[in-house]
Design an enzyme around this catalytic site. Structure first.
Site, PDB file in Angstrom:
ATOM      1  N   GLN A  26       0.802  -1.220   0.000  1.00 16.42           N
ATOM      2  CA  GLN A  26       0.000   0.000   0.000  1.00 16.42           C
ATOM      3  C   GLN A  26       0.836   1.272   0.000  1.00 16.42           C
ATOM      4  O   GLN A  26       0.480   2.252  -0.651  1.00 16.42           O
ATOM      5  CB  GLN A  26      -0.946  -0.009   1.204  1.00 16.42           C
TER       6      GLN A  26
ATOM      7  N   ASP B 287      -9.071  -2.850  -3.230  1.00 16.73           N
ATOM      8  CA  ASP B 287      -8.677  -1.818  -4.179  1.00 16.73           C
ATOM      9  C   ASP B 287      -9.080  -2.159  -5.604  1.00 16.73           C
ATOM     10  O   ASP B 287      -9.426  -1.270  -6.393  1.00 16.73           O
ATOM     11  CB  ASP B 287      -7.158  -1.620  -4.146  1.00 16.73           C
TER      12      ASP B 287
ATOM     13  N   HIS C 161     -44.812  32.318  11.329  1.00 14.00           N
ATOM     14  CA  HIS C 161     -44.986  30.868  11.358  1.00 14.00           C
ATOM     15  C   HIS C 161     -46.320  30.518  12.027  1.00 14.00           C
ATOM     16  O   HIS C 161     -47.070  29.647  11.566  1.00 14.00           O
ATOM     17  CB  HIS C 161     -43.849  30.201  12.151  1.00 14.00           C
TER      18      HIS C 161
ATOM     19  N   HIS D 255       1.903   3.503  -3.035  1.00 10.97           N
ATOM     20  CA  HIS D 255       1.084   4.550  -3.648  1.00 10.97           C
ATOM     21  C   HIS D 255       1.862   5.845  -3.792  1.00 10.97           C
ATOM     22  O   HIS D 255       1.681   6.582  -4.763  1.00 10.97           O
ATOM     23  CB  HIS D 255      -0.164   4.812  -2.797  1.00 10.97           C
TER      24      HIS D 255
ATOM     25  N   GLU E 240      -7.685   4.557   6.997  1.00 14.23           N
ATOM     26  CA  GLU E 240      -8.471   4.278   5.793  1.00 14.23           C
ATOM     27  C   GLU E 240      -8.651   2.773   5.599  1.00 14.23           C
ATOM     28  O   GLU E 240      -9.769   2.276   5.451  1.00 14.23           O
ATOM     29  CB  GLU E 240      -7.763   4.888   4.580  1.00 14.23           C
ATOM     30  N   HIS E 241      -7.554   2.041   5.553  1.00 12.87           N
ATOM     31  CA  HIS E 241      -7.583   0.585   5.393  1.00 12.87           C
ATOM     32  C   HIS E 241      -7.089  -0.065   6.680  1.00 12.87           C
ATOM     33  O   HIS E 241      -6.052   0.339   7.202  1.00 12.87           O
ATOM     34  CB  HIS E 241      -6.670   0.119   4.258  1.00 12.87           C
TER      35      HIS E 241
END
Length: 442
Positions: free
Chosen positions: A250, A352, A412, A253, A318-319
């Site tokens: 990962q 992914d 109102h 990236h 995130e993961h």
């Protein structure tokens, strides 16, 4: 008490980098809004060395990209898109329109209405990330969005054939070979040749993420995103090679992607660190992965599963890859994560690329308050109400009138009183002259 064998970069380092990105994006978006297509073209030439009169790909160009792929390539894309579409459809089917009579003569309901236009960003400057086309375009189409456009940067001087094919096969209505801030700005703000969209979705680099953040409010966005984050939670039921592989798989990236190891075994932690060093000597993407690991990598040793859950929820990654003797313990107890990958037989790469869940997920601790991209992001849940009897209108009107009096909203209150007079045949005073005590008697 947990021990950090390795810590990542300090928060101040990250804040300084974010500040520089923010300033660049702000100026660039202002330029796009002021000069439209001219600014888009200049930015594309400057950052991607890519110049065209019209950045929308023609049908012939799209077909030419598809034709460059092998039958197996197309079959693989079709497999992944089928999984994504199937799960998105299951999600859509779970969202029901409702209509119910809550009081006799009072009907309340909601409808799930898709937005009219979505802009999907597909990253591809460094790697041709065709999976992002599946995740955004298919999900929008399953939600029922009538107009879905996509932007992806050129790859090595031309549109990336795999990305173009994935966008087309997913059902994009228009495909633009355009990247970066200029792509996001064009879709959100509109230009002479690109009509603006209602929502922006899809991952991207720091500049794309910041552009989406600054545009939020003018358009909707899927979520606030940053660099890919991975947290490996493991015990001695797995080995260092598997943990190291899942971290490096990962952090490749980019050099700003955090990879974190959280374990209750110092032995496994040190084995993993050693394996990471070994694999970095042979990994083809080690240039990015090493920078990310050295700058943002962390290794944490906790005392128990309970402490691991506490730390994991603070990280809000995130993961989260869970490889322990009892992975369901983390499923049942964790609350802050983008997506969980439970057991050694699965991994983040499956999510992914091919398994069917969406890979556009929250980063920078936003998993504390949101999940990832799904069909619901493209839908507006809009309520409606209908009163069908005189008695119901008068009943609600009497309560509404008194409540308006408590707040001092005379206008109102008169909306309610008018209905009480018309449908309840009650002599209530005009709200502008009545006192709160008068309304209480009404």
């Amino acid at each position: 008490m947990a021990t950090w064998l390795k810590r990542g970069a300090a928060a101040e380092f990250k804040k300084d980098a974010d500040r520089k990105v923010r300033d660049i994006v702000e100026g660039t978006l202002a330029d796009i809004e002021a000069r439209g297509n001219v600014a888009i073209r200049e930015l594309s030439i400057k950052f991607d060395n890519w110049d065209r009169e019209d950045y929308r790909l023609t049908d012939a160009e799209i077909q030419a990209c598809i034709d460059t792929l092998s039958p197996q390539d197309l079959k693989d894309i079709e497999f992944a898109q089928t999984q994504v579409r199937n799960f998105a459809q299951i999600q859509r089917d779970s969202m029901k329109d409702v209509e119910v009579e809550t009081l006799r003569g009072v009907i309340l309901g909601h409808k799930n209405i898709p937005v009219n236009a979505a802009g999907c960003y597909v990253p591809g400057g460094k790697y041709p990330l065709l999976a992002s086309a599946h995740m955004s375009v298919i999900t929008a189409k399953v939600a029922g969005v009538p107009r879905v456009i996509t932007c992806a940067p050129p790859f090595k001087g031309k549109p990336a054939p795999a990305i173009v094919a994935a966008q087309a096969l997913a059902g994009a209505d228009a495909i633009y070979a355009l990247g970066g801030i200029q792509a996001v700005g064009a879709m959100a703000l509109g230009t002479e040749s690109i009509s603006p969209v209602d929502i922006l979705v899809g991952p991207g680099n720091a500049f794309v993420a910041e552009a989406k953040r600054q545009l939020y409010g003018r358009v909707g966005i899927d979520l606030f995103a940053g660099p890919t984050e991975t947290l490996i939670i493991a015990d001695e039921s797995v080995d260092g090679e598997m943990c190291a592989t899942d971290i490096l798989g990962q952090v490749e990236h980019g050099p700003d992607s955090p990879g974190v190891m959280l374990t209750n075994s110092e032995k496994l932690a040190r084995e993993t660190m050693a394996e990471i060093e070994r694999l970095l000597n042979i990994l083809p993407t080690a240039e990015h992965a090493r920078k990310a690991w050295e700058t943002f990598g962390e290794v944490i040793v906790a005392d128990s599963y309970e402490e691991m859950v506490q730390i994991a929820d603070e990280i809000a990654s995130e993961h989260v890859q869970v490889m322990t003797q009892d992975p369901d313990y983390f499923l049942n107890n964790m609350t802050n994560y983008g997506a969980l990958f439970l057991g050694p037989r699965t991994n983040v790469a499956y999510g992914d690329k091919a398994i069917g869940t969406n890979h556009t997920l929250p980063t920078k601790k936003s998993a504390r308050y949101t999940g990832g991209l799904w069909v619901g992001k493209f839908l507006k849940t809009c309520t409606y109400q209908k009163v069908t009897t005189d008695a119901a209108s008068a009943l609600v009107g009497e309560y509404c009138s008194r409540l308006c009096g408590l707040e001092g909203f005379s206008g109102h209150g008169e909306q309610a009183n008018l209905r009480v007079r018309r449908y309840g045949k009650r002599d209530v005073p005009y709200a502008g002259t009545a006192t709160p005590s008068d309304k209480t008697k009404a």
